[in-house]
Design a protein around this motif. Structure first.
Motif, PDB file in Angstrom:
ATOM      1  N   GLY A   1       0.803  -1.212   0.000  1.00  0.00           N
ATOM      2  CA  GLY A   1       0.000   0.000   0.000  1.00  0.00           C
ATOM      3  C   GLY A   1       0.835   1.261   0.000  1.00  0.00           C
ATOM      4  O   GLY A   1       2.062   1.231   0.108  1.00  0.00           O
ATOM      5  N   ALA A   2       0.147   2.384  -0.130  1.00  0.00           N
ATOM      6  CA  ALA A   2       0.761   3.714  -0.051  1.00  0.00           C
ATOM      7  C   ALA A   2      -0.368   4.710   0.138  1.00  0.00           C
ATOM      8  O   ALA A   2      -1.531   4.440  -0.194  1.00  0.00           O
ATOM      9  N   LEU A   3      -0.028   5.874   0.672  1.00  0.00           N
ATOM     10  CA  LEU A   3      -0.984   6.972   0.806  1.00  0.00           C
ATOM     11  C   LEU A   3      -0.706   7.969  -0.300  1.00  0.00           C
ATOM     12  O   LEU A   3       0.419   8.472  -0.417  1.00  0.00           O
TER      13      LEU A   3
ATOM     14  N   HIS B   1      -5.692   0.263   6.074  1.00  0.00           N
ATOM     15  CA  HIS B   1      -5.581  -1.190   5.929  1.00  0.00           C
ATOM     16  C   HIS B   1      -4.152  -1.669   6.154  1.00  0.00           C
ATOM     17  O   HIS B   1      -3.922  -2.622   6.908  1.00  0.00           O
ATOM     18  N   HIS B   2      -3.187  -1.046   5.495  1.00  0.00           N
ATOM     19  CA  HIS B   2      -1.807  -1.518   5.536  1.00  0.00           C
ATOM     20  C   HIS B   2      -1.062  -0.992   6.761  1.00  0.00           C
ATOM     21  O   HIS B   2      -1.379   0.074   7.293  1.00  0.00           O
TER      22      HIS B   2
ATOM     23  N   VAL C   1       5.028  -5.565   2.090  1.00  0.00           N
ATOM     24  CA  VAL C   1       3.702  -5.172   1.586  1.00  0.00           C
ATOM     25  C   VAL C   1       2.974  -4.261   2.580  1.00  0.00           C
ATOM     26  O   VAL C   1       1.757  -4.312   2.718  1.00  0.00           O
ATOM     27  N   GLY C   2       3.743  -3.408   3.258  1.00  0.00           N
ATOM     28  CA  GLY C   2       3.153  -2.407   4.129  1.00  0.00           C
ATOM     29  C   GLY C   2       2.936  -1.101   3.370  1.00  0.00           C
ATOM     30  O   GLY C   2       2.801  -1.087   2.144  1.00  0.00           O
ATOM     31  N   VAL C   3       2.913   0.014   4.089  1.00  0.00           N
ATOM     32  CA  VAL C   3       2.766   1.339   3.481  1.00  0.00           C
ATOM     33  C   VAL C   3       4.126   1.771   2.938  1.00  0.00           C
ATOM     34  O   VAL C   3       5.063   1.991   3.715  1.00  0.00           O
ATOM     35  N   ALA C   4       4.230   1.901   1.630  1.00  0.00           N
ATOM     36  CA  ALA C   4       5.521   2.197   1.005  1.00  0.00           C
ATOM     37  C   ALA C   4       6.061   3.564   1.425  1.00  0.00           C
ATOM     38  O   ALA C   4       7.265   3.736   1.581  1.00  0.00           O
TER      39      ALA C   4
ATOM     40  N   HIS D   1      -4.810  -6.063   7.749  1.00  0.00           N
ATOM     41  CA  HIS D   1      -3.842  -6.558   6.761  1.00  0.00           C
ATOM     42  C   HIS D   1      -2.878  -7.604   7.304  1.00  0.00           C
ATOM     43  O   HIS D   1      -2.524  -8.546   6.593  1.00  0.00           O
ATOM     44  N   VAL D   2      -2.419  -7.459   8.544  1.00  0.00           N
ATOM     45  CA  VAL D   2      -1.322  -8.285   9.041  1.00  0.00           C
ATOM     46  C   VAL D   2      -1.798  -9.561   9.739  1.00  0.00           C
ATOM     47  O   VAL D   2      -0.980 -10.401  10.108  1.00  0.00           O
TER      48      VAL D   2
END
Length: 263
Positions: free
Chosen positions: A124-126, A151-152, A165-168, A190-191
């Motif tokens: 993910g990313a914001l 989510h992430h 696969v977390g928040v980039a 997510h986790v």
């Protein structure tokens, strides 16, 4: 209200079929059991929160979600996960009691709902727009305390495969958080595991899934054998919070409770 009570469910991964399974767990019966236990043990809250992966890449799962949550007489705050279908989610959950994105105010608390999904990606990313919206929501909260939901995961989980696969752009997200003194908690899904930490006075919380769990601190993907779960919150007028992870009793009894003053 003196305290705002919230029940958090995440990652139900529903299918159109009623008995389909994910990693050995029939997802719809597991979510139904989690709701039933919450209804008998932790009811009534003031609202419900669901932080993504409502379905498992199957828009046919949304009618099940709508049926289960839509008749409870409570606001249902929802945001998408990487397995959701955004257009179908918007269509199937349009209107009350569902709140999709933005923010919602309850007494002395503002709950901010962020979309951290990247189409076609597990990570993910914001976006710039999401970060600007977050900044505006926090700046405009007045005297309210804020809980930010996505989510992430925006911090490392200590699991090599999962942290890919977390928040980039977590640094940008946390920079926005740090610019505001009214954020009391950040909550995510997510986790598929419990997480509870403190960063600069802000509570960091991940909630286990209502279906299968991931093994914590694993370098490679592995399934934990812990049962489905949900989380309860008591958000107090002074900005402190009490939270508890509740494991679904049909699989395993018990809970994990913790309190924190994050003023």
């Amino acid at each position: 209200m003196s305290a705002f009570r919230l029940v958090h469910f995440t990652d139900p991964h529903l299918y159109s079929g009623e008995h389909e399974t994910l990693r050995g767990v029939a997802t719809l019966p597991a979510l139904t059991a989690a709701l039933a236990q919450a209804s008998s043990r932790d009811w009534p809250p003031d609202a419900l929160l669901v932080t993504g992966d409502l379905v498992q890449d199957d828009p046919g799962g949304y009618p099940h979600f709508r049926r289960l949550f839509g008749s409870l007489g409570l606001p249902v705050l929802c945001l998408p996960g990487n397995h959701d279908e955004p257009q179908a989610m918007q269509r199937e959950l349009a209107g009350k009691p569902f709140v999709l994105g933005g923010f919602a105010d309850f007494g002395r608390w503002r709950i901010v709902l962020l979309d951290s999904c990247i189409p076609g990606s597990a990570g993910g990313a914001l976006s710039a727009a999401a970060l600007a919206g977050l900044d505006e929501a926090l700046a405009g909260a007045g005297a309210r305390h804020c809980m930010v939901c996505l989510h992430h995961h925006p911090v490392p989980m200590g699991s090599r495969w999962l942290d890919r696969v977390g928040v980039a752009n977590a640094a940008e997200f946390l920079h926005t958080i740090d610019a505001h003194r009214n954020v009391r908690a950040i909550v995510w899904g997510h986790v598929h595991q419990n997480y509870d930490a403190l960063r600069k006075g802000v509570r960091l919380l991940a909630t286990p899934s209502t279906c299968a769990q991931f093994l914590p601190n694993a370098d490679n993907f592995a399934v934990d054998h812990r049962p489905p779960a949900y989380r309860t919150f008591e958000l107090r007028a002074d900005g402190s919070l009490l939270t508890e992870v509740v494991w679904v009793e049909q699989h395993c009894g018990g809970s994990s409770r913790s309190a924190c003053s994050a003023a």
